[in-house]
Write a protein that holds these residues in place. Structure first.
Motif, PDB file in Angstrom:
ATOM      1  N   LEU A  44       0.822  -1.208   0.000  1.00 45.01           N
ATOM      2  CA  LEU A  44       0.000   0.000   0.000  1.00 45.01           C
ATOM      3  C   LEU A  44       0.859   1.262   0.000  1.00 45.01           C
ATOM      4  N   ALA A  48       1.492   4.491  -2.756  1.00 44.84           N
ATOM      5  CA  ALA A  48       0.944   5.703  -2.162  1.00 44.84           C
ATOM      6  C   ALA A  48       2.020   6.779  -2.021  1.00 44.84           C
ATOM      7  N   GLU A 100     -11.622   8.079   4.445  1.00 46.13           N
ATOM      8  CA  GLU A 100     -10.643   7.084   4.877  1.00 46.13           C
ATOM      9  C   GLU A 100     -11.207   6.217   5.989  1.00 46.13           C
ATOM     10  N   GLN A 178      -9.407   9.573  -4.478  1.00 47.34           N
ATOM     11  CA  GLN A 178      -8.235   8.901  -3.913  1.00 47.34           C
ATOM     12  C   GLN A 178      -8.593   8.054  -2.696  1.00 47.34           C
ATOM     13  N   GLN A 182      -8.031   4.143  -2.425  1.00 47.88           N
ATOM     14  CA  GLN A 182      -7.135   3.672  -1.365  1.00 47.88           C
ATOM     15  C   GLN A 182      -7.801   2.626  -0.486  1.00 47.88           C
ATOM     16  N   ARG A 185      -7.489  -0.605  -1.826  1.00 43.99           N
ATOM     17  CA  ARG A 185      -6.087  -0.954  -2.076  1.00 43.99           C
ATOM     18  C   ARG A 185      -5.727  -0.858  -3.561  1.00 43.99           C
ATOM     19  N   VAL A 187      -4.049   1.288  -5.166  1.00 40.76           N
ATOM     20  CA  VAL A 187      -3.098   2.394  -5.140  1.00 40.76           C
ATOM     21  C   VAL A 187      -2.237   2.456  -6.402  1.00 40.76           C
ATOM     22  N   ALA A 318      -1.416   7.109   4.500  1.00 44.71           N
ATOM     23  CA  ALA A 318      -2.502   6.481   3.740  1.00 44.71           C
ATOM     24  C   ALA A 318      -2.524   4.977   3.973  1.00 44.71           C
TER      25      ALA A 318
END
Length: 487
Positions: A44, A48, A100, A178, A182, A185, A187, A318
């Motif tokens: 990740l 990122a 998030e 984003q 994210q 996953r 990314v 992130a």
């Protein structure tokens, strides 16, 4: 044949051997567990970090090119990037970071359909917020003068800010996208899109600024275009692939529970804005010194370097946010806690290396950003403070990522207010102006606030009940649409 009798010495020796074998077994088990979690983390964090560096490099390259044009141009772009766009960036990233928590925990709980709804709700909120922030761009010259910038720098930065309005609305679209990607996953998608756009940006910026002699106008055209190319590239991926079921098209559900979503977004925004604005204020306060042009340029160069380095920590931010939110959403509290340990050890190790690089190159890296000897010498004086900030940046954003992944935004917001604005900022003003230490004193005092905040976050993270956090994550997923996703 008789079995020989064991003496007390033999028995003690055998106990020691057994204990050593047990310790060795625990160490191997920990090592395997650490490597397994580290592999997940880097899967990740690597893309990122790359994405964060490439996207940050859009503005940083523009600032570098402006510095090659002239000192006033460098100050104009630096102040616009750090103050006007920096304010907007902090608000947009903060508002978007609510996703998030929500997207990460929903994904961990298997509520995939809700991710697209969350993203659309965030678009509605962030685009509205962009409209509210527009007057700050339009009236930036008097605002900058009000907070202490010189008329010359304020007018130049204000003109550039007006040209950068399209970037504001690109932020509003980009950050929810984003967080959406994210949490799943995905990314590598962001990394590829950002890499392609950075190459386009570097080549065309040079052509417009220098070959076609368009100066800051050319810089603004390319910076706006590049951010919108990132948005378009990511959207095309989502619309074409459906993101494994997370995107099912536009829905009126995006307008449901908006006020509750706004409150959660605002808590995230306050937390992150207080962090982003803290170092932004450093540039503003430096502008109030007796002869501000050289110190502002020097601080801006240091902030540029610090920003590039911070992208590494933001990548880990992130990654750990995704790991913590996914594991808590899945009810796996011990693994979430262990992920925090792994990312902290990894990020701090990198921070030590980056601090050493800053100190070793302190005499020549300023000339990458300016042709002025005076600005370069002032930047070299500030390099020690930059090195300390780089080290702190290796851990502090990671702990903030843990807070976002677990949903502690409100708690961290209060901590940031106390550490940054009640302790750090007054200390910086006192050292810089009362004790006449200039830019070094201002920055040194503000570092104290970062140290205090980092210590408090370490204590809070260590003492939290992670099983309770997992239970709260399950409740949060149900509250914010888990029932709808099952319909």
């Amino acid at each position: 044949m008789e079995t020989p009798l064991l003496t007390s010495t033999d028995i003690n020796h055998n106990h020691l051997v057994v204990e050593e074998e047990e310790e060795e077994g625990k160490a191997k088990k920990f090592g395997r567990k650490f490597c397994y979690e580290s592999k997940k983390l880097w899967h990740l964090a690597g893309p990122a970090i790359f994405t964060a560096i490439t996207q940050y490099s859009l503005g940083a390259l523009t600032q570098t090119f402006a510095g090659l044009v002239g000192e006033l141009e460098l100050a104009a772009v630096s102040v616009e990037n750090s103050v006007i766009a920096g304010l907007a960036f902090g608000v947009m990233l903060g508002m978007g970071s609510a996703l998030e928590t929500l997207c990460g925990q929903a994904y961990g709980a298997g509520k995939i359909r809700m991710l697209g709804i969350y993203m659309q709700r965030s678009w509605v909120i962030l685009l509205t917020t962009a409209c509210v922030l527009t007057p700050i761009y339009v009236f930036s010259p008097p605002i900058l003068e009000l907070i202490g910038e010189t008329t010359e720098i304020s007018e130049a930065a204000g003109k550039f800010a007006l040209w950068m309005l399209p970037q504001l609305f690109a932020y509003a679209m980009n950050f929810p996208i984003q967080k959406f990607l994210q949490a799943q996953r995905k990314v590598f998608v962001m990394a590829w899109v950002s890499a392609v756009v950075l190459v386009i940006h570097a080549v065309l910026s040079w052509l417009l600024i220098f070959t076609f002699d368009m100066g800051l106008v050319g810089a603004a055209i390319m910076l706006n275009t590049s951010w919108w190319l990132i948005v378009i590239g990511q959207l095309l991926y989502i619309f074409i692939t459906k993101s494994d079921g997370a995107w099912s098209g536009f829905s009126w559900l995006a307008f449901a529970d908006l006020w509750g979503f706004v409150k959660l977004s605002m808590a995230s925004a306050v937390m992150l804005c207080l962090e982003f604005w803290y170092l932004m204020i450093l540039v503003v306060i430096t502008g109030r010194l007796a002869d501000p042009l050289i110190p502002v340029d020097a601080i801006s160069i240091c902030m540029n370097i610090n920003g590039w380095d911070a992208m590494i920590a933001i990548g880990f931010n992130a990654a750990i946010s995704v790991r913590v939110s996914n594991e808590l959403g899945a009810g796996n509290a011990p693994q979430a806690k262990f992920a925090v340990l792994v990312v902290s050890m990894t990020s701090v190790s990198i921070g030590v290396v980056m601090m050493a690089i800053v100190l070793i190159t302190r005499d020549w890296f300023p000339y990458l950003f300016t042709t002025s000897t005076a600005v370069a010498e002032e930047t070299t004086k500030l390099a020690s403070l930059l090195a300390v900030t780089v080290l702190l940046n290796s851990l502090q954003p990671v702990l903030s990522g843990v807070a976002v992944g677990a949903g502690w935004q409100s708690i961290v917001a209060y901590i940031n207010i106390a550490c940054y604005y009640i302790v750090g900022l007054p200390a910086g003003i006192l050292l810089g102006f009362t004790f006449d230490l200039g830019a070094e004193g201002i920055w040194g005092g503000m570092i104290g606030g970062i140290v205090l905040q980092t210590i408090i976050l370490i204590i809070i993270t260590s003492l939290r009940n992670w099983n309770k956090e997992a239970a709260e994550a399950e409740s949060r997923v149900k509250k914010w649409g888990g029932a709808i996703a099952e319909q």
